[in-house]
Design a protein around this motif. Structure first.
Motif, PDB file in Angstrom:
ATOM      1  N   ASP A   1       0.834  -1.202   0.000  1.00  0.00           N
ATOM      2  CA  ASP A   1       0.000   0.000   0.000  1.00  0.00           C
ATOM      3  C   ASP A   1       0.868   1.251   0.000  1.00  0.00           C
ATOM      4  OD1 ASP A   1       0.956   0.233   2.594  1.00  0.00           O
ATOM      5  OD2 ASP A   1      -0.864  -0.555   3.504  1.00  0.00           O
ATOM      6  N   VAL A   2       0.206   2.412  -0.132  1.00  0.00           N
ATOM      7  CA  VAL A   2       0.932   3.686  -0.237  1.00  0.00           C
ATOM      8  C   VAL A   2       1.738   3.958   1.027  1.00  0.00           C
ATOM      9  CG1 VAL A   2       0.676   6.181  -0.497  1.00  0.00           C
ATOM     10  CG2 VAL A   2      -0.733   4.648  -1.865  1.00  0.00           C
ATOM     11  N   ALA A   3       1.187   3.615   2.186  1.00  0.00           N
ATOM     12  CA  ALA A   3       1.896   3.854   3.448  1.00  0.00           C
ATOM     13  C   ALA A   3       3.207   3.074   3.488  1.00  0.00           C
ATOM     14  CB  ALA A   3       1.005   3.458   4.631  1.00  0.00           C
ATOM     15  N   THR A   4       3.154   1.792   3.097  1.00  0.00           N
ATOM     16  CA  THR A   4       4.362   0.961   3.087  1.00  0.00           C
ATOM     17  C   THR A   4       5.403   1.524   2.128  1.00  0.00           C
ATOM     18  OG1 THR A   4       3.078  -1.034   3.612  1.00  0.00           O
ATOM     19  CG2 THR A   4       5.255  -1.355   2.622  1.00  0.00           C
ATOM     20  N   GLN A   5       4.974   1.892   0.918  1.00  0.00           N
ATOM     21  CA  GLN A   5       5.910   2.428  -0.069  1.00  0.00           C
ATOM     22  C   GLN A   5       6.490   3.770   0.380  1.00  0.00           C
ATOM     23  OE1 GLN A   5       4.889   2.216  -4.235  1.00  0.00           O
ATOM     24  NE2 GLN A   5       3.354   0.635  -3.865  1.00  0.00           N
ATOM     25  N   THR A   6       5.647   4.614   0.999  1.00  0.00           N
ATOM     26  CA  THR A   6       6.116   5.925   1.458  1.00  0.00           C
ATOM     27  C   THR A   6       7.186   5.776   2.529  1.00  0.00           C
ATOM     28  OG1 THR A   6       3.960   6.922   0.991  1.00  0.00           O
ATOM     29  CG2 THR A   6       5.436   8.120   2.455  1.00  0.00           C
ATOM     30  N   ASN A   7       6.922   4.928   3.532  1.00  0.00           N
ATOM     31  CA  ASN A   7       7.902   4.722   4.605  1.00  0.00           C
ATOM     32  C   ASN A   7       9.216   4.170   4.053  1.00  0.00           C
ATOM     33  OD1 ASN A   7       6.117   5.588   6.592  1.00  0.00           O
ATOM     34  ND2 ASN A   7       5.252   3.555   6.901  1.00  0.00           N
ATOM     35  N   GLY A   8       9.102   3.195   3.132  1.00  0.00           N
ATOM     36  CA  GLY A   8      10.306   2.620   2.545  1.00  0.00           C
ATOM     37  C   GLY A   8      11.077   3.632   1.732  1.00  0.00           C
ATOM     38  N   LEU A   9      10.357   4.459   0.963  1.00  0.00           N
ATOM     39  CA  LEU A   9      11.016   5.464   0.118  1.00  0.00           C
ATOM     40  C   LEU A   9      11.743   6.500   0.960  1.00  0.00           C
ATOM     41  CD1 LEU A   9       9.407   6.937  -3.066  1.00  0.00           C
ATOM     42  CD2 LEU A   9      10.623   8.433  -1.500  1.00  0.00           C
ATOM     43  N   VAL A  10      11.090   6.994   2.033  1.00  0.00           N
ATOM     44  CA  VAL A  10      11.717   7.992   2.911  1.00  0.00           C
ATOM     45  C   VAL A  10      12.947   7.398   3.592  1.00  0.00           C
ATOM     46  CG1 VAL A  10      11.402   9.370   4.992  1.00  0.00           C
ATOM     47  CG2 VAL A  10       9.587   9.300   3.265  1.00  0.00           C
ATOM     48  N   ASN A  11      12.830   6.169   4.119  1.00  0.00           N
ATOM     49  CA  ASN A  11      13.971   5.533   4.785  1.00  0.00           C
ATOM     50  C   ASN A  11      15.133   5.335   3.816  1.00  0.00           C
ATOM     51  OD1 ASN A  11      12.595   5.386   7.214  1.00  0.00           O
ATOM     52  ND2 ASN A  11      11.803   3.320   6.839  1.00  0.00           N
ATOM     53  N   TYR A  12      14.812   4.945   2.577  1.00  0.00           N
ATOM     54  CA  TYR A  12      15.856   4.760   1.569  1.00  0.00           C
ATOM     55  C   TYR A  12      16.566   6.078   1.269  1.00  0.00           C
ATOM     56  CZ  TYR A  12      17.989   3.614  -2.939  1.00  0.00           C
ATOM     57  OH  TYR A  12      18.876   3.449  -3.985  1.00  0.00           O
ATOM     58  N   ALA A  13      15.785   7.169   1.141  1.00  0.00           N
ATOM     59  CA  ALA A  13      16.369   8.480   0.844  1.00  0.00           C
ATOM     60  C   ALA A  13      17.322   8.915   1.959  1.00  0.00           C
ATOM     61  CB  ALA A  13      15.262   9.519   0.659  1.00  0.00           C
ATOM     62  N   VAL A  14      16.905   8.711   3.216  1.00  0.00           N
ATOM     63  CA  VAL A  14      17.732   9.139   4.353  1.00  0.00           C
ATOM     64  C   VAL A  14      18.973   8.266   4.496  1.00  0.00           C
ATOM     65  CG1 VAL A  14      17.786   9.375   6.861  1.00  0.00           C
ATOM     66  CG2 VAL A  14      15.779  10.156   5.583  1.00  0.00           C
ATOM     67  N   SER A  15      18.799   6.922   4.362  1.00  0.00           N
ATOM     68  CA  SER A  15      19.935   6.024   4.565  1.00  0.00           C
ATOM     69  C   SER A  15      20.957   6.129   3.439  1.00  0.00           C
ATOM     70  CB  SER A  15      19.445   4.578   4.685  1.00  0.00           C
ATOM     71  OG  SER A  15      18.822   4.158   3.478  1.00  0.00           O
ATOM     72  N   ARG A  16      20.493   6.364   2.201  1.00  0.00           N
ATOM     73  CA  ARG A  16      21.416   6.386   1.060  1.00  0.00           C
ATOM     74  C   ARG A  16      22.031   7.769   0.824  1.00  0.00           C
ATOM     75  NH1 ARG A  16      22.404   2.933  -3.186  1.00  0.00           N
ATOM     76  NH2 ARG A  16      23.265   3.891  -5.068  1.00  0.00           N
ATOM     77  N   TYR A  17      21.210   8.835   1.030  1.00  0.00           N
ATOM     78  CA  TYR A  17      21.681  10.185   0.695  1.00  0.00           C
ATOM     79  C   TYR A  17      21.800  11.113   1.902  1.00  0.00           C
ATOM     80  CZ  TYR A  17      20.565   8.478  -3.944  1.00  0.00           C
ATOM     81  OH  TYR A  17      20.520   7.728  -5.092  1.00  0.00           O
ATOM     82  N   GLY A  18      21.512  10.589   3.092  1.00  0.00           N
ATOM     83  CA  GLY A  18      21.671  11.394   4.292  1.00  0.00           C
ATOM     84  C   GLY A  18      20.434  12.172   4.683  1.00  0.00           C
ATOM     85  N   SER A  19      19.572  12.488   3.731  1.00  0.00           N
ATOM     86  CA  SER A  19      18.355  13.246   4.005  1.00  0.00           C
ATOM     87  C   SER A  19      17.472  13.220   2.769  1.00  0.00           C
ATOM     88  CB  SER A  19      18.679  14.695   4.369  1.00  0.00           C
ATOM     89  OG  SER A  19      19.233  15.372   3.263  1.00  0.00           O
ATOM     90  N   VAL A  20      16.213  13.626   2.966  1.00  0.00           N
ATOM     91  CA  VAL A  20      15.295  13.735   1.828  1.00  0.00           C
ATOM     92  C   VAL A  20      15.805  14.772   0.839  1.00  0.00           C
ATOM     93  CG1 VAL A  20      12.988  14.513   1.136  1.00  0.00           C
ATOM     94  CG2 VAL A  20      13.251  12.928   3.053  1.00  0.00           C
ATOM     95  N   ASP A  21      16.296  15.915   1.357  1.00  0.00           N
ATOM     96  CA  ASP A  21      16.827  16.960   0.466  1.00  0.00           C
ATOM     97  C   ASP A  21      18.019  16.449  -0.338  1.00  0.00           C
ATOM     98  OD1 ASP A  21      14.948  18.779   1.275  1.00  0.00           O
ATOM     99  OD2 ASP A  21      16.219  19.728   2.777  1.00  0.00           O
ATOM    100  N   GLY A  22      18.858  15.621   0.304  1.00  0.00           N
ATOM    101  CA  GLY A  22      20.000  15.058  -0.407  1.00  0.00           C
ATOM    102  C   GLY A  22      19.568  14.164  -1.549  1.00  0.00           C
ATOM    103  N   ALA A  23      18.513  13.373  -1.327  1.00  0.00           N
ATOM    104  CA  ALA A  23      17.994  12.504  -2.378  1.00  0.00           C
ATOM    105  C   ALA A  23      17.401  13.318  -3.521  1.00  0.00           C
ATOM    106  CB  ALA A  23      16.926  11.565  -1.801  1.00  0.00           C
ATOM    107  N   VAL A  24      16.676  14.389  -3.173  1.00  0.00           N
ATOM    108  CA  VAL A  24      16.071  15.256  -4.195  1.00  0.00           C
ATOM    109  C   VAL A  24      17.148  15.908  -5.047  1.00  0.00           C
ATOM    110  CG1 VAL A  24      14.800  17.413  -4.534  1.00  0.00           C
ATOM    111  CG2 VAL A  24      13.949  15.704  -2.923  1.00  0.00           C
ATOM    112  N   GLN A  25      18.209  16.407  -4.405  1.00  0.00           N
ATOM    113  CA  GLN A  25      19.292  17.069  -5.139  1.00  0.00           C
ATOM    114  C   GLN A  25      20.022  16.098  -6.054  1.00  0.00           C
ATOM    115  OE1 GLN A  25      21.742  18.930  -2.138  1.00  0.00           O
ATOM    116  NE2 GLN A  25      20.080  20.269  -1.445  1.00  0.00           N
ATOM    117  N   PHE A  26      20.231  14.853  -5.582  1.00  0.00           N
ATOM    118  CA  PHE A  26      20.916  13.865  -6.425  1.00  0.00           C
ATOM    119  C   PHE A  26      20.065  13.513  -7.637  1.00  0.00           C
ATOM    120  CE2 PHE A  26      22.047   9.666  -7.864  1.00  0.00           C
ATOM    121  CZ  PHE A  26      23.442   9.697  -7.834  1.00  0.00           C
ATOM    122  N   ARG A  27      18.744  13.317  -7.430  1.00  0.00           N
ATOM    123  CA  ARG A  27      17.853  12.969  -8.564  1.00  0.00           C
ATOM    124  C   ARG A  27      17.811  14.097  -9.593  1.00  0.00           C
ATOM    125  NH1 ARG A  27      15.156  12.294 -12.362  1.00  0.00           N
ATOM    126  NH2 ARG A  27      13.517  10.772 -12.722  1.00  0.00           N
TER     127      ARG A  27
END
Length: 261
Positions: free
Chosen positions: A229-255
């Protein structure tokens, strides 16, 4: 002493692969990184380039891989398909940009000619000449309105032609319980910046999107959080962004800088 893991791989054009000193037939398409491995050594081992492994696995730093990391080994068919998709998207963008530029040039020339006619007619002193000038002015305004509308239509065509393959191929998402997909995404910890700069370019906001290469969900991933569901995907996406790029902003800037994340 711990026993080294033996990992099976699939290499395009080969029936078997030599891994950890043994020949393995019909091996899997992933490789578990061993201590001391480097990306360049793995690229040589699998008859690929470092760039092939970096793009396939979305690796941020080619000098940083770690033990037990799962590395996907692409086949030549997958590499060729990705190259064709990139070339097709680039050609579509170029053609649309050329068409928009040509339409703008023609519209500007038309406006210039209409303005010259209106200015010449304004010199006449008769009532008939005045009426003709007013008519030309009205035509000029209509032409200007048309010119202003054309770039918007052209920009829309460019955006549609350059949309990711996963967004075009996936079925439209059905309305979900609890509000729109966007509302559920925000309610479960997502941000508008993450939605606009990663979710929309990757999947078009469709939680059921699946690309031809098997990437799934809102964030287009092969990991488990790409389904559900959307909740599961959202939590996974946010955790991935933070763990891989340090923060949501870091993930946005890399993309934004690389066109993938």
């Amino acid at each position: 002493m711990s026993k080294m893991k033996e990992t099976a791989l699939t290499i395009a054009g080969l029936a078997s692969v030599l891994v950890a000193g043994q020949t393995v037939a019909n091996a899997a398409s992933t490789y578990t990184v061993q201590k001391g491995d480097t990306l360049s050594e793995l690229a040589d081992k699998f008859n690929l380039t470092v760039e092939d492994l970096v793009k396939t696995n979305k690796i941020t730093d080619a000098n940083m891989i770690f033990a037990d990391q799962q590395i996907e080994v692409p086949t030549q068919e997958e590499l060729n398909e990705n190259a064709l998709n990139t070339t097709a998207a680039s050609s579509a963008n170029s053609a649309a940009s050329d068409a928009a530029s040509s339409a703008m040039s023609e519209a500007v020339a038309s406006m210039t000619a209409a303005s010259e006619v209106a200015a010449s007619s304004a010199v006449a002193s008769s009532v008939a000449a005045s009426e003709a000038a007013a008519s030309k002015a009205a035509e000029s305004e209509a032409a200007a309105a048309s010119v202003q509308a054309q770039p918007v239509a052209q920009d829309t065509a460019v955006a549609e032609q350059a949309a990711p393959v996963a967004q075009q191929a996936a079925p439209a998402a059905a309305p979900a319980a609890g509000g729109s997909v966007y509302d559920q995404f925000i309610a479960n910890g997502g941000t508008d910046a993450l939605w606009q700069n990663i979710v929309m370019p990757e999947s078009g906001g469709n939680p059921n999107a699946v690309s031809p290469n098997g990437y799934m969900g809102l964030g287009q991933t092969k990991e488990g959080w790409g389904t559900g569901d959307v909740a599961t995907q959202t939590n996974g996406l946010v955790n991935y962004a933070v763990s891989r790029y340090g923060s949501v902003d870091g993930a946005v800037q890399f993309r934004a800088a690389n066109g993938w994340w």
